[in-house]
Write a protein that holds these residues in place. Structure first.
Motif, PDB file in Angstrom:
ATOM      1  N   ASN A  36       1.096  -1.579   0.031  1.00  0.00           N
ATOM      2  CA  ASN A  36      -0.015   0.149  -0.181  1.00  0.00           C
ATOM      3  C   ASN A  36       0.958   1.020  -0.257  1.00  0.00           C
ATOM      4  OD1 ASN A  36      -1.467  -2.314   2.550  1.00  0.00           O
ATOM      5  ND2 ASN A  36      -3.199  -1.307   0.342  1.00  0.00           N
ATOM      6  N   ARG A  62       2.440   4.648  -0.632  1.00  0.00           N
ATOM      7  CA  ARG A  62       1.807   6.368  -1.385  1.00  0.00           C
ATOM      8  C   ARG A  62       3.160   7.243  -1.196  1.00  0.00           C
ATOM      9  NH1 ARG A  62      -2.321   9.423  -2.363  1.00  0.00           N
ATOM     10  NH2 ARG A  62      -2.753  11.181  -0.777  1.00  0.00           N
ATOM     11  N   ASP A  71       0.703   5.724  -5.785  1.00  0.00           N
ATOM     12  CA  ASP A  71      -0.273   5.727  -4.788  1.00  0.00           C
ATOM     13  C   ASP A  71      -1.162   4.595  -4.449  1.00  0.00           C
ATOM     14  OD1 ASP A  71      -2.812   6.267  -3.554  1.00  0.00           O
ATOM     15  OD2 ASP A  71      -3.560   7.765  -5.806  1.00  0.00           O
ATOM     16  N   ASP A  72      -1.185   3.755  -3.592  1.00  0.00           N
ATOM     17  CA  ASP A  72      -1.245   2.110  -2.524  1.00  0.00           C
ATOM     18  C   ASP A  72      -0.891   1.628  -4.149  1.00  0.00           C
ATOM     19  OD1 ASP A  72      -2.821   1.039  -1.316  1.00  0.00           O
ATOM     20  OD2 ASP A  72      -5.228   1.303  -2.551  1.00  0.00           O
ATOM     21  N   VAL A  73       0.192   0.772  -3.914  1.00  0.00           N
ATOM     22  CA  VAL A  73       0.686   0.175  -5.074  1.00  0.00           C
ATOM     23  C   VAL A  73       1.678  -1.061  -3.905  1.00  0.00           C
ATOM     24  CG1 VAL A  73       2.834  -0.695  -5.507  1.00  0.00           C
ATOM     25  CG2 VAL A  73       1.757   1.829  -6.678  1.00  0.00           C
ATOM     26  N   LYS A  78      -0.762   4.151 -10.479  1.00  0.00           N
ATOM     27  CA  LYS A  78      -0.670   2.342  -9.973  1.00  0.00           C
ATOM     28  C   LYS A  78      -0.143   1.878 -10.504  1.00  0.00           C
ATOM     29  CE  LYS A  78      -4.715   3.781  -7.723  1.00  0.00           C
ATOM     30  NZ  LYS A  78      -4.999   3.682  -6.323  1.00  0.00           N
ATOM     31  N   CYS A  99     -11.676   4.037 -11.379  1.00  0.00           N
ATOM     32  CA  CYS A  99     -10.573   3.341 -12.195  1.00  0.00           C
ATOM     33  C   CYS A  99      -9.752   4.422 -13.157  1.00  0.00           C
ATOM     34  CB  CYS A  99     -10.888   2.293 -13.490  1.00  0.00           C
ATOM     35  SG  CYS A  99      -9.505   1.295 -14.523  1.00  0.00           S
ATOM     36  N   ARG A 100      -8.771   4.863 -13.509  1.00  0.00           N
ATOM     37  CA  ARG A 100      -8.298   5.558 -13.504  1.00  0.00           C
ATOM     38  C   ARG A 100      -7.961   5.773 -15.263  1.00  0.00           C
ATOM     39  NH1 ARG A 100      -2.973   7.625  -8.524  1.00  0.00           N
ATOM     40  NH2 ARG A 100      -5.757   7.644  -7.390  1.00  0.00           N
ATOM     41  N   SER A 110     -13.233   1.846  -7.622  1.00  0.00           N
ATOM     42  CA  SER A 110     -11.030   1.835  -8.414  1.00  0.00           C
ATOM     43  C   SER A 110     -11.010  -0.089  -7.608  1.00  0.00           C
ATOM     44  CB  SER A 110     -10.916   2.987  -7.086  1.00  0.00           C
ATOM     45  OG  SER A 110      -8.915   2.451  -7.411  1.00  0.00           O
TER      46      SER A 110
END
Ligand SMILES: Nc1ncnc2c1ncn2[C@@H]1O[C@H](COP(=O)(O)OP(=O)(O)OP(=O)(O)O)[C@@H](O)[C@H]1O
Length: 319
Positions: A6, A8, A22-24, A233, A285-286, A302
């Motif tokens: 997670n 960031r 971001d939240d990887v 992401k 979803c980006r 997301s």
């Protein structure tokens, strides 16, 4: 070897925090070549710098954890650490091949001195002559002549300089080598030579290579696994051959569809539009705004990155 949970990470600007990662959540495994791909500005270099624990130039970790566990193959000794302290392991357990050889190498210093300067104390225990001999032998193993050591960077070609950087990174026998666009701006013949050098080093040392490149062809040629980054992401990760044969995420599919193919007639299908701003990313979803398969849910929630096949994960509501 390295586990990101997670994570960031990004840059504080006057307007907002730009979370380029971001939240990887991602695991870098022992003895593998892991590729990180994606369009420009998707956060590949930031992810790489986070993996290296290089929090210079305003990069900050704002959440999550990065933990490393590195095993020395000879002694079996295990070194564990976390990103904030990775710096203590640089040029020892982990090393980095930067992009532009000219901006990294000192123009007024001969190559030998630059290599010696970069080495940790333990490599400099013997006499100067002995160390030079070891470096000469090491370089010769990659077809680099001794004259390289007595040259200034400008006396070498771009390809030769880049090979010197790769050699410096590998000389300390690190467990992890990170290479950020190591072949950008070089012609294809030189590019291939450098990629083969990286692969050979990874095979010899049985260590891990993480390679950032926007060029999917490079990933196809040398990586074992590939992670696809989009707007901060990771949207897909899996064995490279499987990702190319059976891409799960529509973004991955679009990237692969845009690759030139020998003998292909007609136009390649490009990807319209640009990734969203990382300063104010959209909800959901980006990739939704560019996705041909997007539905209402994609703009609202997301999708998490989850396994859709063994070891092959994708962050898409439908695939
Ligand atoms: N020092 C910085 N300060 C503020 N924002 C930054 C900084 N460095 C990078 N960024 C922003 O972070 C985002 C991700 O950049 P990053 O360089 O990690 O992407 P990338 O995928 O490696 O791109 P490229 O392939 O162009 O190098 C971009 O929007 C970029 O503008």
């Amino acid at each position: 070897m390295i586990e990101l949970k997670n994570v960031r990470a990004g840059y504080g600007t006057p307007e907002a925090f730009v979370a380029a990662v971001d939240d990887v959540t991602l695991t870098v495994q022992d003895n593998e070549i892991l590729g990180i791909a994606g369009e420009s500005g998707c956060g590949k270099s930031t992810l790489m710098r986070t993996l290296y624990g290089d929090f210079s130039g305003g990069l900050k970790m704002a959440g999550g954890t990065v933990k490393g566990s590195f095993t020395d193959p000879e002694s079996g000794r295990v070194t564990t650490s976390e990103a904030a302290k990775f710096q203590d392991l640089w040029w020892d357990v982990m090393s980095y091949v930067p992009q532009g050889s000219m901006s990294v190498l000192n123009p007024i210093m001969k190559v030998e001195n630059q290599i010696v300067d970069a080495l940790p104390k333990r490599e400099k225990k013997g006499s100067k002559a002995e160390l030079r001999q070891r470096i000469v032998e090491f370089l010769a193993g990659f077809g680099l002549p001794e004259t390289v050591l007595d040259s200034y960077p400008h006396q070498l070609s771009g390809g030769m300089r880049q090979r010197v950087l790769v050699a410096i990174a590998a000389f300390v026998r690190p467990r992890l080598i990170l290479a950020d666009e190591p072949t950008t701006a070089l012609d294809v013949v030189v590019q291939k030579r450098i990629l083969l050098m990286l692969v050979e080093i990874q095979r010899r040392l049985k260590n891990t290579l993480v390679l950032v490149s926007h060029d999917l062809g490079v990933h196809y040629q040398i990586t074992d696994r590939i992670a696809i980054a989009y707007a901060g992401k990771i949207v897909e990760v899996g064995p490279t051959s499987e990702v190319f044969e059976n891409p799960r995420h529509p973004y991955t599919e679009a990237l692969i569809g845009a690759l030139p193919r020998v003998g292909q007639k007609g136009e390649r299908v490009g990807l319209e539009g640009r990734p969203p701003s990382l300063a104010s990313p959209p909800d959901g979803c980006r990739f939704a705004a560019r996705c041909p398969e997007a539905q209402a849910i994609c703009r609202q929630s997301s999708p998490p990155l989850v396994d859709k096949a063994p070891n092959h994960a994708s962050a898409c509501h439908f695939r």
